[in-house]
Design a protein around this motif. Structure first.
Motif, short mmCIF file in Angstrom:
data_model
loop_
_atom_site.label_atom_id
_atom_site.label_comp_id
_atom_site.label_asym_id
_atom_site.label_seq_id
_atom_site.Cartn_x
_atom_site.Cartn_y
_atom_site.Cartn_z
N ALA A 1 -8.50 4.14 138.27
CA ALA A 1 -7.96 5.33 137.61
C ALA A 1 -6.81 4.95 136.67
N GLU A 2 -5.98 4.01 137.11
CA GLU A 2 -4.87 3.56 136.26
C GLU A 2 -5.39 2.81 135.04
N GLN A 3 -6.47 2.05 135.22
CA GLN A 3 -7.08 1.38 134.07
C GLN A 3 -7.53 2.40 133.04
N ALA A 4 -8.11 3.49 133.54
CA ALA A 4 -8.58 4.53 132.63
C ALA A 4 -7.41 5.16 131.88
N LYS A 5 -6.30 5.38 132.60
CA LYS A 5 -5.12 5.96 131.95
C LYS A 5 -4.52 5.00 130.93
N MET A 6 -4.60 3.69 131.24
CA MET A 6 -4.02 2.68 130.36
C MET A 6 -5.01 2.17 129.32
N HIS A 7 -6.19 2.79 129.29
CA HIS A 7 -7.17 2.37 128.29
C HIS A 7 -6.63 2.68 126.91
N THR A 8 -6.53 1.69 126.08
CA THR A 8 -5.91 1.84 124.77
C THR A 8 -6.98 2.05 123.70
N VAL A 9 -6.73 3.01 122.82
CA VAL A 9 -7.66 3.35 121.76
C VAL A 9 -7.15 2.76 120.45
N SER A 10 -8.05 2.20 119.67
CA SER A 10 -7.65 1.66 118.38
C SER A 10 -7.16 2.78 117.46
N LEU A 11 -6.17 2.49 116.66
CA LEU A 11 -5.62 3.48 115.72
C LEU A 11 -6.63 3.66 114.58
N ASN A 12 -7.60 4.53 114.80
CA ASN A 12 -8.62 4.79 113.79
C ASN A 12 -8.19 5.97 112.92
N ALA A 62 0.78 1.94 126.43
CA ALA A 62 0.67 2.62 125.15
C ALA A 62 -0.70 3.29 125.03
N GLY A 63 -0.75 4.39 124.27
CA GLY A 63 -2.01 5.11 124.11
C GLY A 63 -2.89 4.55 123.02
N LEU A 64 -2.29 3.81 122.08
CA LEU A 64 -3.03 3.30 120.93
C LEU A 64 -2.67 1.84 120.69
N TYR A 65 -3.51 1.15 119.95
CA TYR A 65 -3.16 -0.21 119.57
C TYR A 65 -3.59 -0.49 118.14
N VAL A 66 -2.90 -1.43 117.50
CA VAL A 66 -3.27 -1.94 116.18
C VAL A 66 -3.32 -3.46 116.29
N GLN A 67 -3.94 -4.10 115.32
CA GLN A 67 -4.11 -5.54 115.39
C GLN A 67 -2.84 -6.31 115.05
N ASP A 68 -2.05 -5.81 114.08
CA ASP A 68 -0.88 -6.57 113.64
C ASP A 68 0.18 -5.65 113.07
N SER A 69 1.33 -6.23 112.70
CA SER A 69 2.46 -5.44 112.20
C SER A 69 2.17 -4.79 110.86
N GLN A 70 1.22 -5.33 110.11
CA GLN A 70 0.89 -4.73 108.82
C GLN A 70 0.32 -3.32 109.00
N GLU A 71 -0.43 -3.10 110.08
CA GLU A 71 -0.98 -1.76 110.34
C GLU A 71 0.14 -0.78 110.68
N ILE A 72 1.17 -1.27 111.37
CA ILE A 72 2.33 -0.41 111.64
C ILE A 72 2.99 -0.02 110.33
N ARG A 73 3.15 -0.96 109.44
CA ARG A 73 3.77 -0.67 108.15
C ARG A 73 2.96 0.36 107.35
N LEU A 74 1.63 0.22 107.37
CA LEU A 74 0.80 1.17 106.65
C LEU A 74 0.98 2.58 107.18
N LEU A 75 1.07 2.72 108.52
CA LEU A 75 1.30 4.03 109.12
C LEU A 75 2.67 4.58 108.73
N LEU A 76 3.70 3.73 108.79
CA LEU A 76 5.05 4.17 108.44
C LEU A 76 5.13 4.58 106.96
N LYS A 77 4.41 3.85 106.11
CA LYS A 77 4.38 4.22 104.68
C LYS A 77 3.79 5.61 104.50
N GLU A 78 2.70 5.89 105.25
CA GLU A 78 2.06 7.19 105.15
C GLU A 78 3.00 8.30 105.61
N LEU A 79 3.73 8.04 106.69
CA LEU A 79 4.69 9.03 107.19
C LEU A 79 5.86 9.20 106.23
#
Length: 728
Positions: free
Chosen positions: A464-475, A707-724
Motif C-alpha cells: 500500500a505504501e508503494q502505491a502511495k509512493m508511486h511517482t508519476v512522470s511530469l507529463n 514526491a508525487g511526480l518526477y522529472v528526469q533532470d534539472s532542465q525539466e524543473i527550469r522549463l516548469l518554472l519558466k512556464e510559471l
C-alpha cells in the motif's frame, strides 16, 4: 482477499507408498500449523517439493491431483537437483556460512549452478499459479533467488520472504562468491522478515556494503521500489502444546517412561543432528558436571534425543560418530547396575511421545552454538502447565531475545555451561514459577498465528505504501494541473532545493553557481507579489548569500541549520546544540577516507561536515561510501548526530534540523494556498514527507520517493518554472 501462494523447499507432508499408490501424511511442524490458517482457505496453495522423486509422468499427474485436494502443488526435483541444490549449495555453502561455521563452507560452481536451476524451477512453478494480484510468501535460504526471478516476470507482484536461519555478518557473507546475486535475489521481495534484530541489521549492512542501493532505517530503495526489512520472531501454537501436555495419551506415556527411568531428576536435550546445535559441547558439560558433583550420581539422567539429518553430508556423518563416542564414554565411565547417566535416542518421536518428554523433564537444556530461532525451547515452556521446570538456553539462539527468564548461557563457555546444570537443578520452586509465568505469558501473546498475521499485514502495508509512493512522470496533463492550480492561488510558495534541482552538479561544488537563465527565471517569479520563493539547501549560508543574497527570497542553509527571511540577516537554528566536539571525531574519520580515496574531499560547514566523492572512480566510490557511512554511524552512535547519504556526498550534521523542518517553518511563515516543492536526493525526502496531500512535489530523477511526480533532470524543473514565471 487476494490469492496467497506459500512457497517452501519442502511441502508440509511426507509421501508414503501403499498398495493403491502414494498417500501423503501432513507434518506437525510449527510452520505448517501456523500457515494452515492461510493455505487451506479458498484457492490459496502451498507449493514445494513433495519429498520424493517422481520420474514417471503418470505418477506425477497422480501426485499433483492428490496434493490439490489439500491445497498443495508440487515442484518435482530429480536426484541431480537434490544433490547439487539441496545437499550441495544449500547445506554445504549457505548453511555453514549463515551459521558461522566457515570451516565447512564449500565453494563449488556446479552446485551454485544447480541452485540457480532449481530456484528457476520454483519460480516457473509459481508463475503457472500466480496472477498479478496474488500474494506470494517465500520461505528460507534454499530459495533466495526466487523473489527476483518472479519480480522480473511480474513487476507488480506482492512478494514476501522470510529467513528462518540466521543472517550472517558482512565479514562472513562477503566470503561467498555469489553474495551479490543472493542479495539481489531476496531484494526482489517487497517485505523481508528475520527472526531477530541482529539478523536484520546484518542483512542491511550487507545490502549497504555490497550493492548501490540506499537505505534509511529499515527501508531500502531498489530500482525505484520501496522494500522493507523487519524482525519478526516466530512463535508456536501455544495452546496445542499445552493441551497435548494434559492429554491422557501423553500422561500414560509419561507414566511408562517414569517407571522405566526410575526415581531420577531428568534433563532433556532435543536436537536435529547438526554441528550448529552444540551437542558435543553439551555432552562434555554434562560429563564435567558429573565429575564435579558425585552427589548427583544415580539421581539425575540426561535424555538425549538426536533426530537424524543430512546423513549423506560428510560433516554430519563425522558428527554422528563424535556424539556416539561421547555418549559411550560417559555411560561407560559413570554407569552402575542401577543407573545410566545418558539415555540416547537417535530417531524422531511422535508428538504425544515428545510431549511426554517435555512433561517429565525437570530441565530442558537447549544450547545451540548458533540458531535462527529454536522452537523446541518454546514447546517445552508451553508444556509446563504446572509452571515448574527450568530452561537452560543458549544466548546464541534467536529465542533467547524473548526468553530472558531462562538460564542464558554462552555455549562456548564450558565452565558456565557446566555450572548452569547445577543452578537449574537447585532452583527453588518459587523462582521456577516466577520465571515460567513470565515466559509463558510472552509465548501466549506472540504465538504462531500472531506471527503469520503480523507478516502478511506488513507485506500488505508495504504494498500500500508503494502505491502511495508511486511517482508519476511530469507529463502534459500533470503540468496543466500544476499551472491551473498556480493561476488560481492567491498565495504561492515554491520550496526549491539548489544542487541537482536548480543547477546541475559539478565536480567542484564551488562552480555550481546560478547562470543567467536561472537568474532570469527567479527574477520573474519573485516579481509576482503572489509568489514566494524559498531555497532549502545543504549549501553553507555563505555560498547562498554570495550568489542569491541580493534577491528578496527566504533561504535555509545547511539543511535548516541557518535561516534567512526575505528581508533580514541569517540566524542560526536555536535548537542546534552548542557542543561541536562531535566534529573532531567525525573529521578524523572522514580525513582517513579522504587520504585513501583519490578524488574525494572534505567540505567543512559551520554545523556539518560533508564528504564529496563525485570525482571518485565508480567502483571505489560505492565501496568507500558504504564503508564510511557505517564507520560514522558506529563512531557517532551515542550522539544526537545524523549521517545522511546524498548525491555523491555523505553529510554529518546534528539531528535537530532537516529540510522537512525548514519547509514546515516556511509554510507557517507564508501560509500559502499553493505549494510546489522540488528536490533531487534523499535529504529532500524530509520536505516531501511533511507536505499536505494537495501540495505538489517533484523528484528530480526516478526512485523511491514521497514526491508525487518526477522529472528526469534539472532542465525539466527550469522549463516548469519558466512556464510559471510567465503567468500572472
Amino acid at each position: 482477499m487476494p490469492r496467497t501462494i506459500i512457497v517452501s523447499n519442502r511441502l508440509p507432508l511426507r509421501a508414503e507408498l501403499h498398495e493403491n499408490g502414494y498417500q501423503f501424511k501432513a507434518s506437525e511442524g510449527g510452520l505448517a500449523t501456523g500457515l494452515g490458517s492461510i493455505y487451506r482457505e479458498g484457492d490459496n496453495v502451498w507449493l514445494g517439493w513433495p519429498g520424493k522423486e517422481f520420474k514417471d509422468n503418470q505418477e506425477q499427474k497422480q501426485v499433483r491431483k492428490e496434493l490439490a485436494k489439500a491445497n498443495m502443488a508440487p515442484v518435482f526435483l530429480n536426484q541431480d537437483d537434490l544433490d547439487g541444490y539441496y545437499l550441495g549449495f544449500s547445506n554445504q555453502t549457505l548453511w555453514p556460512a549463515f551459521h558461522y561455521f566457515v570451516q565447512y563452507i564449500t565453494y563449488n560452481e556446479e552446485q551454485w549452478e544447480a541452485y540457480v536451476r532449481v530456484n528457476q524451477k520454483f519460480a516457473d512453478a509459481i508463475l503457472e499459479l500466480a496472477d498479478p494480484n496474488c500474494r506470494i510468501w517465500i520461505h528460507d535460504y534454499q530459495l533466495m533467488l526466487v523473489p527476483k526471478m518472479l519480480r522480473d516476470k511480474m513487476p507488480e507482484a506482492s512478494i514476501g520472504y522470510f529467513q528462518h536461519i540466521p543472517f550472517p555478518s558482512y565479514e562472513v557473507f562477503r566470503m561467498l562468491p555469489w553474495r551479490k546475486e543472493l542479495l539481489e535475489g531476496v531484494l526482489g521481495s517487497d517485505f523481508l522478515g528475520f527472526h531477530t534484530y541482529d539478523d536484520m541489521r546484518h542483512f542491511l549492512s550487507c545490502v549497504h556494503r555490497l550493492t548501490d542501493y540506499e537505505y534509511r532505517s529499515n527501508t531500502i530503495s531498489v530500482n525505484g521500489r520501496h522494500v522493507e526489512a523487519d524482525a519478526l520472531p516466530m512463535g508456536i501454537d501455544y495452546a496445542k502444546y499445552a493441551e497435548q501436555a494434559r492429554d491422557p495419551e501423553t500422561l500414560a506415556i509419561v507414566d511408562k517412561y517414569r517407571k522405566a527411568i526410575g526415581n531420577q531428576r531428568v534433563i532433556l536435550s532435543v536436537d536435529r543432528l547438526d554441528y550448529s546445535k552444540g551437542i558435543p559441547d553439551r555432552l562434555t558439560a554434562f560429563r564435567k558436571f558429573l565429575e564435579q558433583n558425585p552427589a548427583y550420581h544415580g539421581k539425575v539422567s540426561l535424555i538425549l534425543i538426536v533426530v537424524p539429518s543430512r546423513h549423506r553430508v560428510p560433516s554430519y556423518g563425522r558428527l554422528k560418530d563424535d556424539v556416539d563416542e561421547l555418549v559411550g564414554k560417559i555411560n561407560g565411565y559413570f554407569s552402575d547396575m542401577n543407573w545410566q547417566p545418558i539415555h540416547y535416542f537417535y530417531r524422531s518421536f511422535s508428538l504425544p511421545e515428545l510431549s511426554a518428554f517435555y512433561v517429565m523433564s525437570d530441565v530442558a537444556m537447549i544450547t545451540p552454538i548458533r540458531d535462527g530461532m529454536n522452537l523446541v525451547c518454546k514447546e517445552y515452556i508451553a508444556s509446563r502447565t504446572q509452571r515448574d521446570g527450568v530452561l537452560i538456553l543458549s544466548e546464541m539462539a534467536g529465542s533467547a531475545k524473548e526468553l530472558s527468564e531462562s538460564i542464558l548461557v554462552n555455549p562456548n563457555d564450558q565452565k558456565t555451561l557446566t555450572q548452569s546444570i547445577g543452578q537449574a537443578l537447585e532452583l527453588s520452586k518459587e523462582e521456577m514459577g516466577r520465571r515460567m509465568a513470565i515466559m509463558q505469558e510472552t509465548l501466549q501473546n506472540y504465538n504462531i498465528f500472531h506471527w503469520v498475521n503480523f507478516f502478511t499485514e506488513n507485506l500488505d502495508r508495504v504494498k500500500a505504501e508503494q502505491a502511495k509512493m508511486h511517482t508519476v512522470s511530469l507529463n502534459d496533463q500533470q503540468r496543466k494541473k500544476i499551472v491551473d492550480a498556480y493561476k488560481s492561488a492567491s498565495q504561492r510558495l515554491l520550496l526549491l532545493d539548489y544542487d541537482g534541482t536548480l543547477v546541475d552538479f559539478h565536480t567542484d561544488p564551488s562552480k555550481s553557481v546560478p547562470d543567467a537563465e536561472l537568474r532570469d527565471v527567479l527574477e520573474k517569479l519573485m516579481s509576482n507579489p503572489k509568489t514566494e520563493i524559498a531555497i532549502i539547501s545543504g549549501r553553507p549560508a555563505s555560498f547562498l548569500e554570495e550568489h542569491l543574497g541580493n534577491y528578496p527570497i527566504a533561504m535555509a542553509a545547511e539543511h535548516g541549520m541557518w535561516f534567512k527571511k526575505k528581508e533580514g540577516q541569517w540566524r542560526v537554528n536555536p535548537n542546534i546544540p552548542n557542543d561541536k566536539s562531535w566534529k573532531d571525531e567525525a573529521r578524523k574519520v572522514i580525513n582517513f577516507y579522504v587520504a585513501r580515496t583519490p578524488g574525494s574531499f572534505l567540505e567543512e560547514k559551520e554545523h556539518s561536515l560533508v564528504w564529496h566523492y563525485r570525482k571518485v572512480e565508480r567502483g571505489l566510490a560505492a565501496f568507500r561510501s558504504s564503508e564510511l557511512n557505517s564507520h560514522l554511524r558506529h563512531k557517532l552512535a551515542d550522539k544526537e548526530i545524523e549521517v545522511m547519504s546524498g548525491n555523491a556526498v555523505i553529510e554529518v550534521k546534528p539531528k535537530a534540523s532537516n529540510k522537512g523542518k525548514a519547509a514546515l517553518r516556511l509554510k507557517n511563515l507564508f501560509k500559502p494556498d499553493f505549494v510546489l516543492a522540488a528536490g533531487d536526493d534523499q535529504t529532500d525526502e524530509y520536505i516531501f514527507e511533511v507536505l499536505n496531500p494537495d501540495d505538489y512535489s517533484i523528484k528530480v530523477g526516478n526512485g523511491v520517493t514521497h514526491a508525487g511526480l518526477y522529472v528526469q533532470d534539472s532542465q525539466e524543473i527550469r522549463l516548469l518554472l519558466k512556464e510559471l514565471a510567465d503567468l500572472d
